[in-house]
Design a protein around this motif. Structure first.
Motif, mmCIF file in Angstrom:
data_model
loop_
_atom_site.group_PDB
_atom_site.id
_atom_site.type_symbol
_atom_site.label_atom_id
_atom_site.label_comp_id
_atom_site.label_asym_id
_atom_site.label_seq_id
_atom_site.Cartn_x
_atom_site.Cartn_y
_atom_site.Cartn_z
ATOM 1 N N ASP A 87 46.235 31.086 42.638
ATOM 2 C CA ASP A 87 45.507 31.666 42.639
ATOM 3 C C ASP A 87 43.831 32.390 41.788
ATOM 4 O O ASP A 87 43.805 33.230 42.113
ATOM 5 C CB ASP A 87 46.269 33.014 42.396
ATOM 6 N N ARG A 88 43.833 31.481 40.616
ATOM 7 C CA ARG A 88 42.178 32.085 40.562
ATOM 8 C C ARG A 88 41.420 30.239 40.241
ATOM 9 O O ARG A 88 40.973 30.218 39.509
ATOM 10 C CB ARG A 88 42.710 32.025 38.830
ATOM 11 N N GLU A 89 41.723 29.217 41.357
ATOM 12 C CA GLU A 89 41.301 28.021 40.983
ATOM 13 C C GLU A 89 39.756 28.656 41.290
ATOM 14 O O GLU A 89 38.982 27.790 41.095
ATOM 15 C CB GLU A 89 41.510 27.023 42.436
ATOM 16 N N HIS A 90 39.984 29.857 42.281
ATOM 17 C CA HIS A 90 37.849 29.682 42.158
ATOM 18 C C HIS A 90 37.500 30.595 41.052
ATOM 19 O O HIS A 90 36.373 30.189 41.545
ATOM 20 C CB HIS A 90 38.066 30.794 43.853
ATOM 21 N N TRP A 91 37.884 30.298 40.198
ATOM 22 C CA TRP A 91 37.306 31.339 38.956
ATOM 23 C C TRP A 91 36.621 29.620 38.706
ATOM 24 O O TRP A 91 37.389 28.909 38.403
ATOM 25 C CB TRP A 91 37.931 31.235 37.546
ATOM 26 N N THR A 92 35.852 30.477 37.909
ATOM 27 C CA THR A 92 34.086 29.670 37.133
ATOM 28 C C THR A 92 35.164 29.982 35.711
ATOM 29 O O THR A 92 36.274 30.483 35.344
ATOM 30 C CB THR A 92 33.132 29.759 37.376
ATOM 31 N N GLU A 93 34.779 28.310 35.167
ATOM 32 C CA GLU A 93 35.056 27.913 33.500
ATOM 33 C C GLU A 93 34.733 29.127 32.449
ATOM 34 O O GLU A 93 35.710 29.492 32.192
ATOM 35 C CB GLU A 93 34.690 26.922 33.086
ATOM 36 N N GLU A 94 33.515 30.301 32.797
ATOM 37 C CA GLU A 94 32.787 31.606 32.071
ATOM 38 C C GLU A 94 33.884 32.596 33.005
ATOM 39 O O GLU A 94 33.951 33.330 31.346
ATOM 40 C CB GLU A 94 31.692 31.145 32.712
ATOM 41 N N GLU A 95 34.212 32.793 33.697
ATOM 42 C CA GLU A 95 35.544 33.860 33.646
ATOM 43 C C GLU A 95 36.763 33.545 33.145
ATOM 44 O O GLU A 95 37.229 34.514 32.582
ATOM 45 C CB GLU A 95 35.864 34.603 35.285
ATOM 46 N N LYS A 96 37.252 32.189 33.142
ATOM 47 C CA LYS A 96 38.409 31.967 32.365
ATOM 48 C C LYS A 96 38.198 31.819 31.162
ATOM 49 O O LYS A 96 39.003 32.140 30.093
ATOM 50 C CB LYS A 96 38.537 30.599 33.297
ATOM 51 N N TRP A 97 37.165 31.851 30.155
ATOM 52 C CA TRP A 97 36.716 31.697 28.746
ATOM 53 C C TRP A 97 36.457 33.528 28.475
ATOM 54 O O TRP A 97 37.531 33.483 27.590
ATOM 55 C CB TRP A 97 35.051 31.285 28.783
#
Length: 273
Positions: A87-97
């Motif tokens: 449910d966070r597949e739409h997040w960018t790597e920047e958001e995940k970081w």
């Protein structure tokens, strides 16, 4: 890996009208206690003396310590387990970081409040320890550290993985592994070294800073290792593997090696054994 937090739930409060309560109270002077009994609390754990360039991280430095851990655990499977969710597949790597760093900031600050955070080499390496008999499960620590925000920052699946799977698994495993020694052990929650700081002996300094004290007090040390390469390193510090557990949601199987270091008698330490 941190294990002591529980999900924060709302607390209901009842407010009492003090004036009406006092009016209805039947107070007799001769029943007023003449002394107060102070409840005995567990003493704070002894902080090991600083040696070999190791120093304690202050509250003002928690972001620097968390940044070191974030870099050290950037590709760690367990650290990513709560972020790389369907449910966070739409997040960018920047958001995940950003969330990865945020989680470690909360955990680091909580350890500054209730545990022991040490560094060496200008934040090239950082260790988070929980002393014997201590935990971070009280509401004040959860509030002050910001851990309560994870109820809103993690996705629905992330919360299930963190609160319903990860924390109970670590709690139960530590209890099963240590038994009656659970509240006597030093718990190494995180130990991370930046790539630029590796090969300099930082990890050894941070570990031995506490194990020397643990040996003197006759206490074990406990950790969970999320990197397959690390058990060989920890064995050099006296840790031994006890079991392997797995995080298994979403069709994944993420292993954690459980390791314990029994205290070494002082006589052996003096002989270099």
């Amino acid at each position: 890996m941190a294990k002591t937090f529980s999900p924060v739930r709302p607390v209901s409060c009842s407010f009492v009208d003090s004036k009406s309560s006092l009016k209805s109270a039947n107070i007799r002077i001769n029943e007023v206690p003449t002394r107060l009994n102070i409840l005995k609390q567990n003493p704070a754990a002894t902080v090991p003396p600083l040696t070999d360039g190791v120093r304690v991280v202050t509250a003002a430095e928690y972001k620097l310590a968390a940044a070191c851990l974030a870099e050290a655990f950037e590709q760690d499977d367990v650290a990513r387990y709560f972020i790389d969710v369907p449910d966070r597949e739409h997040w960018t790597e920047e958001e995940k970081w950003a969330l990865h760093v945020e989680i470690l900031e909360y955990v680091t600050y909580a350890h500054i409040l209730k545990g022991l955070v040490t560094t060496v080499g200008d934040f090239e390496a950082v260790a988070l320890w929980m002393p014997p008999g201590q935990n971070m499960d009280d509401y004040m620590t959860i509030f002050r550290s910001g851990m309560w925000r994870l109820n809103y920052r993690l996705s629905a699946e992330g919360k299930r993985r963190f609160f319903d799977e990860f924390l109970p698994l670590l709690h139960d495993t530590m209890h099963t592994t240590l038994g009656q020694q659970e509240y006597e052990a030093w718990y190494l929650v995180y130990l991370g070294t930046k790539p630029s700081g590796r090969g300099k002996g930082h990890a050894r300094k941070l570990v031995e800073h506490v194990t020397r004290l643990a040996d003197g007090e006759g206490r074990p040390c406990y950790l969970e290792s999320s990197n397959a390469c690390n058990p060989a390193i920890y064995r050099k510090f006296g840790f031994e593997e006890r079991r392997t557990i797995h995080l298994q949601r979403g069709g994944r199987s993420v292993p954690l090696d459980i390791m314990v270091r029994e205290p070494v008698a002082q006589e052996k330490n003096m002989n270099g054994a």
